[in-house]
Design an enzyme around this catalytic site. Structure first.
Site, PDB file in Angstrom:
ATOM      1  N   HIS A 149      24.642  72.104 -30.483  1.00 57.09           N
ATOM      2  CA  HIS A 149      25.752  72.101 -31.436  1.00 57.09           C
ATOM      3  C   HIS A 149      26.878  71.230 -30.880  1.00 57.09           C
ATOM      4  CE1 HIS A 149      28.465  73.089 -34.513  1.00 57.09           C
ATOM      5  NE2 HIS A 149      28.314  74.404 -34.571  1.00 57.09           N
ATOM      6  N   HIS A 152      32.080  70.434 -35.305  1.00 56.97           N
ATOM      7  CA  HIS A 152      33.002  71.457 -35.828  1.00 56.97           C
ATOM      8  C   HIS A 152      34.017  71.987 -34.827  1.00 56.97           C
ATOM      9  CE1 HIS A 152      29.405  72.483 -38.676  1.00 56.97           C
ATOM     10  NE2 HIS A 152      29.930  71.282 -38.907  1.00 56.97           N
ATOM     11  N   TYR A 154      33.504  72.803 -31.602  1.00 55.71           N
ATOM     12  CA  TYR A 154      32.995  73.598 -30.489  1.00 55.71           C
ATOM     13  C   TYR A 154      32.920  72.713 -29.238  1.00 55.71           C
ATOM     14  CZ  TYR A 154      32.260  77.080 -34.064  1.00 55.71           C
ATOM     15  OH  TYR A 154      32.482  77.972 -35.083  1.00 55.71           O
TER      16      TYR A 154
END
Length: 346
Positions: A149, A152, A154
């Protein structure tokens, strides 16, 4: 109603190396907070199995956290470390594979305590090793690949974004330098899993704190950003946008996934309000639902190979049979997205 003939681009197989998917549908990763003490139970296995047995080509799990003190800031998010949690994930894999599905975990670190300048280089090295261990465990317990990931806001994206990365060492500075942390994570994961295990990287322009944020503003900048990541070992880029139909740059109809594929030659996943008439930010900001919507605008772009795979989020969250219904022309049976349904996901 969409006919089966026009649906062909969505329901043809896809092969990348040793990974073969029966169709182009992907379950997007969606946090559910339903793994008490970080352990996915039999209910989690049943949840993913239902999507697999209803014709989803590839499942990407909800975000799973690595073994690091800051990796999770939400209760009941599943761990991807520890004997009990990994045993739970092995059961998820078994259930999905039992019905012919394919599944990869999304591996993440939710973010630095304040900003990435707080991490020493030795702590960064430990985080990279934790990502690599998670990747190795994913392969060991039978997953079909991994997704990192990097979107966004993170942790990986905090290194990408100039506003959260103002480091003056080798992990900060220019756009390319800000990809160094991600490069090292990808390289470590690649060493851990070998050359043939798929690594997906999720990226985005927007952040959870700023929907208008941009990592890059031109195709040239995007190419500079992507090349080190592709060279590090990414097999597929998962390009997160709020609305898949919106062009990424002026002068072209290509969305982010289209540009990334054109610039890198790598397969891409598109995502963003597929099957619904409202984007995800209306849920986060206003608690709104969304009605079902046709996918006629998606299919020609997939047929032209602007992107390769299509991730479905909220529509598949509330309707485990979404792919089966669409593939058989039963669009009148699709279920609208209602935030209340988040309380009783099945």
């Amino acid at each position: 109603m969409t006919t089966n003939t026009t649906l062909e681009p969505l329901f043809t197989s896809f092969t990348l190396g040793n990974l073969t998917l029966k169709n182009r549908t992907v379950m997007a990763p969606m946090t559910r907070n339903m793994s008490p003490n970080g352990v996915p139970g039999v209910d989690v296995a049943a949840y993913y199995r239902r999507r697999a047995e209803n014709n989803v080509g590839l499942i990407i799990t909800e975000g799973t956290v690595i073994q690091h003190a800051d990796s999770s800031n939400q209760k009941n998010v599943p761990f991807f470390y520890g004997e009990e949690a990994l045993r739970g994930w092995a059961n998820v894999v078994s259930e999905v594979h039992a019905v012919g599905g394919k599944i990869i975990p999304q591996i993440w670190h939710m973010g630095a305590r304040g900003n990435v300048n707080e991490y020493s280089e030795s702590e960064i090295a430990a985080i990279i090793e934790a990502f690599a261990q998670a990747a190795a465990d994913a392969k060991r317990i039978g997953f079909d690949g991994i997704e990192l990931h990097g979107a966004h806001g993170y942790l990986i994206d905090q290194f990408f974004w100039e506003q959260t990365n103002q480091r003056t060492d080798r992990y900060g500075g220019s756009l390319i330098a800000r990809t160094r942390f991600a490069q090292e994570v990808i390289q470590a994961c690649r060493r851990a899993v070998g050359p043939d295990f798929p690594i997906v990287l999720r990226i985005s322009q927007w952040k959870g704190v700023d929907y208008k944020a941009k990592l890059v503003t031109t195709p040239d900048e995007l190419k500079q950003f992507l090349q080190p990541l592709a060279d590090a070992g990414v097999d597929i880029f998962h390009c997160s946008t709020r609305r898949f139909w919106e062009p990424e740059f002026e002068g072209s109809d290509l969305n982010l996934a289209g540009w990334v594929k054109q610039l890198t030659g790598k397969p891409t996943i598109t995502v963003g309000s597929i099957g619904l008439d409202g984007d995800v930010t209306t849920l986060f900001a206003e608690g709104k639902g969304a009605n079902t919507a046709g996918i006629e605008g998606l299919l020609p772009r997939l047929a032209k190979e602007e992107f390769d795979l299509v991730a479905i989020g909220r529509a598949l969250l509330v309707d485990p049979a979404w792919a089966a219904k669409v593939s058989s022309g039963r669009t009148d049976e699709l279920i609208p997205f209602n935030p209340e349904a988040l309380k009783t996901l099945y």
